[in-house]
Write a protein that holds these residues in place. Structure first.
Motif, PDB file in Angstrom:
ATOM      1  N   SER A  81      27.697  49.056  -7.042  1.00 44.67           N
ATOM      2  CA  SER A  81      28.171  47.724  -6.736  1.00 44.67           C
ATOM      3  C   SER A  81      28.316  46.777  -7.965  1.00 44.67           C
ATOM      4  CB  SER A  81      27.554  47.040  -5.635  1.00 44.67           C
ATOM      5  OG  SER A  81      26.025  46.560  -6.085  1.00 44.67           O
ATOM      6  N   GLY A  82      28.944  45.633  -7.744  1.00 46.46           N
ATOM      7  CA  GLY A  82      29.097  44.747  -8.989  1.00 46.46           C
ATOM      8  C   GLY A  82      27.744  44.245  -9.071  1.00 46.46           C
ATOM      9  N   SER A  83      27.114  43.928  -7.989  1.00 46.28           N
ATOM     10  CA  SER A  83      25.560  43.464  -8.171  1.00 46.28           C
ATOM     11  C   SER A  83      24.819  44.326  -8.678  1.00 46.28           C
ATOM     12  CB  SER A  83      25.212  42.945  -6.522  1.00 46.28           C
ATOM     13  OG  SER A  83      26.041  41.980  -6.076  1.00 46.28           O
ATOM     14  N   TYR A 107      28.266  33.875  -8.932  1.00 44.91           N
ATOM     15  CA  TYR A 107      28.176  34.737  -7.888  1.00 44.91           C
ATOM     16  C   TYR A 107      26.678  34.473  -7.000  1.00 44.91           C
ATOM     17  CZ  TYR A 107      28.730  38.564  -4.299  1.00 44.91           C
ATOM     18  OH  TYR A 107      28.780  39.228  -3.518  1.00 44.91           O
ATOM     19  N   GLU A 150      30.222  33.262 -16.153  1.00 44.01           N
ATOM     20  CA  GLU A 150      31.309  33.421 -14.904  1.00 44.01           C
ATOM     21  C   GLU A 150      32.402  32.787 -15.280  1.00 44.01           C
ATOM     22  OE1 GLU A 150      29.667  34.821 -11.256  1.00 44.01           O
ATOM     23  OE2 GLU A 150      31.282  34.053 -10.363  1.00 44.01           O
ATOM     24  N   SER A 154      34.202  32.117  -8.496  1.00 41.20           N
ATOM     25  CA  SER A 154      35.205  32.652  -7.702  1.00 41.20           C
ATOM     26  C   SER A 154      35.044  31.712  -6.216  1.00 41.20           C
ATOM     27  CB  SER A 154      34.756  34.128  -7.340  1.00 41.20           C
ATOM     28  OG  SER A 154      33.367  34.301  -6.543  1.00 41.20           O
ATOM     29  N   ASP A 179      30.665  37.720 -16.119  1.00 38.73           N
ATOM     30  CA  ASP A 179      31.425  38.469 -15.102  1.00 38.73           C
ATOM     31  C   ASP A 179      32.826  38.006 -15.098  1.00 38.73           C
ATOM     32  OD1 ASP A 179      32.237  39.063 -12.425  1.00 38.73           O
ATOM     33  OD2 ASP A 179      30.340  38.387 -11.575  1.00 38.73           O
ATOM     34  N   SER A 181      35.157  39.486 -13.077  1.00 33.00           N
ATOM     35  CA  SER A 181      35.835  40.056 -12.020  1.00 33.00           C
ATOM     36  C   SER A 181      37.415  39.374 -11.624  1.00 33.00           C
ATOM     37  CB  SER A 181      34.956  39.934 -10.621  1.00 33.00           C
ATOM     38  OG  SER A 181      33.902  40.424 -10.929  1.00 33.00           O
ATOM     39  N   SER A 201      32.984  43.181 -10.492  1.00 40.03           N
ATOM     40  CA  SER A 201      32.636  43.958  -9.117  1.00 40.03           C
ATOM     41  C   SER A 201      34.022  44.505  -9.025  1.00 40.03           C
ATOM     42  CB  SER A 201      32.767  42.819  -8.249  1.00 40.03           C
ATOM     43  OG  SER A 201      32.860  43.276  -7.022  1.00 40.03           O
ATOM     44  N   SER A 203      34.836  46.170  -6.583  1.00 40.99           N
ATOM     45  CA  SER A 203      35.326  46.010  -5.431  1.00 40.99           C
ATOM     46  C   SER A 203      36.525  45.306  -4.996  1.00 40.99           C
ATOM     47  CB  SER A 203      34.019  45.684  -4.305  1.00 40.99           C
ATOM     48  OG  SER A 203      32.846  46.150  -5.021  1.00 40.99           O
ATOM     49  N   VAL A 213      33.162  49.647  -2.646  1.00 45.57           N
ATOM     50  CA  VAL A 213      32.275  48.879  -3.242  1.00 45.57           C
ATOM     51  C   VAL A 213      31.691  49.404  -4.395  1.00 45.57           C
ATOM     52  CG1 VAL A 213      30.120  47.787  -3.134  1.00 45.57           C
ATOM     53  CG2 VAL A 213      31.503  47.723  -1.076  1.00 45.57           C
ATOM     54  N   ALA A 214      31.888  48.812  -5.681  1.00 42.09           N
ATOM     55  CA  ALA A 214      31.688  49.502  -7.016  1.00 42.09           C
ATOM     56  C   ALA A 214      31.615  48.364  -7.841  1.00 42.09           C
ATOM     57  CB  ALA A 214      32.657  50.493  -7.144  1.00 42.09           C
ATOM     58  N   TRP A 334      37.660  40.145  -1.703  1.00 39.93           N
ATOM     59  CA  TRP A 334      39.056  39.769  -2.308  1.00 39.93           C
ATOM     60  C   TRP A 334      39.533  40.873  -3.184  1.00 39.93           C
ATOM     61  CZ3 TRP A 334      38.677  38.896  -7.650  1.00 39.93           C
ATOM     62  CH2 TRP A 334      37.554  38.713  -8.111  1.00 39.93           C
TER      63      TRP A 334
HETATM   64  C1  LIG Z   1      32.058  40.448  -5.390  1.00 46.02           C
HETATM   65  C2  LIG Z   1      31.509  39.741  -6.463  1.00 46.02           C
HETATM   66  C3  LIG Z   1      30.427  40.184  -7.264  1.00 46.02           C
HETATM   67  C4  LIG Z   1      29.596  41.279  -6.610  1.00 46.02           C
HETATM   68  O1  LIG Z   1      30.234  42.560  -6.412  1.00 46.02           O
HETATM   69  P1  LIG Z   1      29.791  43.654  -5.435  1.00 46.02           P
HETATM   70  O2  LIG Z   1      30.664  44.714  -5.528  1.00 46.02           O
HETATM   71  O3  LIG Z   1      30.231  42.904  -3.931  1.00 46.02           O
HETATM   72  O4  LIG Z   1      28.325  43.830  -5.382  1.00 46.02           O
HETATM   73  C5  LIG Z   1      29.906  39.874  -8.298  1.00 46.02           C
HETATM   74  N1  LIG Z   1      30.666  38.796  -8.970  1.00 46.02           N
HETATM   75  C6  LIG Z   1      31.965  38.519  -8.413  1.00 46.02           C
HETATM   76  C7  LIG Z   1      32.716  37.179  -9.120  1.00 46.02           C
HETATM   77  C8  LIG Z   1      32.234  38.667  -7.300  1.00 46.02           C
HETATM   78  O5  LIG Z   1      33.202  38.248  -6.589  1.00 46.02           O
END
Ligand SMILES: *Cc1c(COP(=O)(O)O)cnc(C)c1O
Length: 386
Positions: A81-83, A107, A150, A154, A179, A181, A201, A203, A213-214, A334
């Protein structure tokens, strides 16, 4: 000459055994050897070899090569996951007594990592208003190890001047993590500006179909080895080969999707910005954004997500508006093909999201691949209930 974008997205790192057009999925947990010597060598080189899938796997390698090429880094590493990717990037670079300077309002689970989980192990954090790079400089202490960015975040979409933050970090010998994303590597390339670790993320936009989810991090080869040999293997939050394969598929249309929403989203934002029931839009590529010039400088094109503040007197009005929408799903996350809405008032009353800074009149909108006119018509009819 560097590889073209379409080559990276559609060919780099892929294999075609038996003339297969789509690259194979290596759905295997381990790899066998013909001799003890071969096995010993593979184990000795575990950060690069195929030994066990809580490590490397050829499907991972294809995806890692593409992601590193997209971000302009030497290497990439994949997570469940992103986390998990964010946690590994940070944890690998702090120890007991270290201090982190983080942009405020990251986040939610990044916030929890830094303020709650790592606090248990003696890691300190300062959260700063990232709209002024000097705020990072002022928060630096002798035990500071890294700056965490970041840009944009978001929900309220404040940016950091990435190059200026990197300059501050370098002056103090600190590492930077971002970050990325929201922007995707197609709209913002932080490593080109000197950032050490770029986290995603996957995802969201990289997956692009709301079915995975990745997480991903992009960095130097040396940093990949360091993280691989510690957090990656010990915490074990690795990606599944099938999810890596789905992300390879997602990448094929990433450029098309990113270009599409760069056309449609500003139209929807413009409609809302002019609507009398809307107090403000929060979107880096709208001229009302205080960092509009910075957005144009460091991001290639507009993204597909923004927030707006309704002129509502009570939460029930916001709820009525959201419930009336028919072309937007009420959902978190999203980056997929369908438009979504996430009202900040959902966070009120949840023990995990103590976000007093998020105004309950804020509604986050994610624009999928639909026509702007259809989405605008839906927003228009829903706004009539206010
Ligand atoms: C969703 C998100 C994450 C976490 O990612 P997951 O894949 O849900 O664990 C981290 N940073 C941002 C900006 C996100 O939108």
């Amino acid at each position: 000459m560097s590889d073209s974008l379409s080559f990276i997205l559609n060919e780099l790192g892929e294999e075609h055994p038996h003339g297969s057009v789509a690259t194979p999925l290596y759905q295997t947990s381990m790899f066998a050897f013909e001799s003890v010597e071969q096995m010993r060598r593979a184990l000795a080189e575990e950060t690069q070899s195929y030994f066990y899938t809580r490590g490397n796997n050829p499907t991972f390698t294809a995806l890692e090569r593409k992601l590193a090429a997209l971000e302009g880094t030497e290497a990439a590493l994949l997570f469940a996951s992103g986390s998990a990717a964010v946690a590994a990037a940070v944890m690998a670079n702090v120890e007991q007594g270290s201090h982190v300077v983080c942009v405020q309002k990251p986040y939610s689970w990044t916030n929890k990592l830094l303020t709650k989980l790592l606090a248990r192990f003696g890691v300190e954090v300062s959260m700063v208003d990232g709209t002024r790079p000097e705020n990072f400089a002022q928060a630096i202490r002798p035990n500071t190890r890294l700056l965490y960015l970041e840009s944009p975040n978001s929900f309220t979409f404040e940016l950091q001047d990435i190059a200026a933050c990197v300059a501050v970090a370098r002056q103090h010998g600190l590492l930077t993590i971002i970050d990325n994303s929201y922007a995707t590597p197609l709209n913002q390339r932080p490593a080109d500006m000197g950032v050490d670790i770029v986290v995603h993320s996957a995802s969201k936009y990289i997956g692009g179909h709301s079915d995975v989810v990745a997480g991903i991090l992009c960095c130097s080869q040396a940093m990949r080895e360091k993280i691989f040999s510690s957090e990656y293997m010990t915490l074990g939050g690795v990606m599944a080969p099938f999810n890596a394969w789905l992300l390879l598929r997602g990448l094929r249309t990433l450029a098309l999707r990113v270009e599409r929403v760069a056309q449609t989203t500003p139209k929807v934002v413009d409609f809302l910005a002019r609507h009398p029931k809307v107090e403000a839009v929060l979107y880096p590529f709208h001229p009302s954004h205080p960092q509009y010039e910075l957005a144009k400088k460091q991001m290639k094109r507009p993204g597909g997500m923004f927030s707006f503040r309704l002129r509502a007197n009570e939460m029930a009005e916001v709820e009525r508006f959201c419930n009336r929408l028919q072309r937007f799903l009420l959902a978190c996350s999203w980056g997929g093909y369908e438009s979504l809405i996430f009202p900040a008032c959902t966070l009120y009353g949840s023990a995990n999201y103590q976000n007093p800074w998020l105004d309950w009149r804020l509604v986050r909108v994610y624009i999928g691949l639909e026509d702007a006119d259809e989405l605008i018509a839906d927003l228009r009819q829903a706004l009539e209930c206010l």
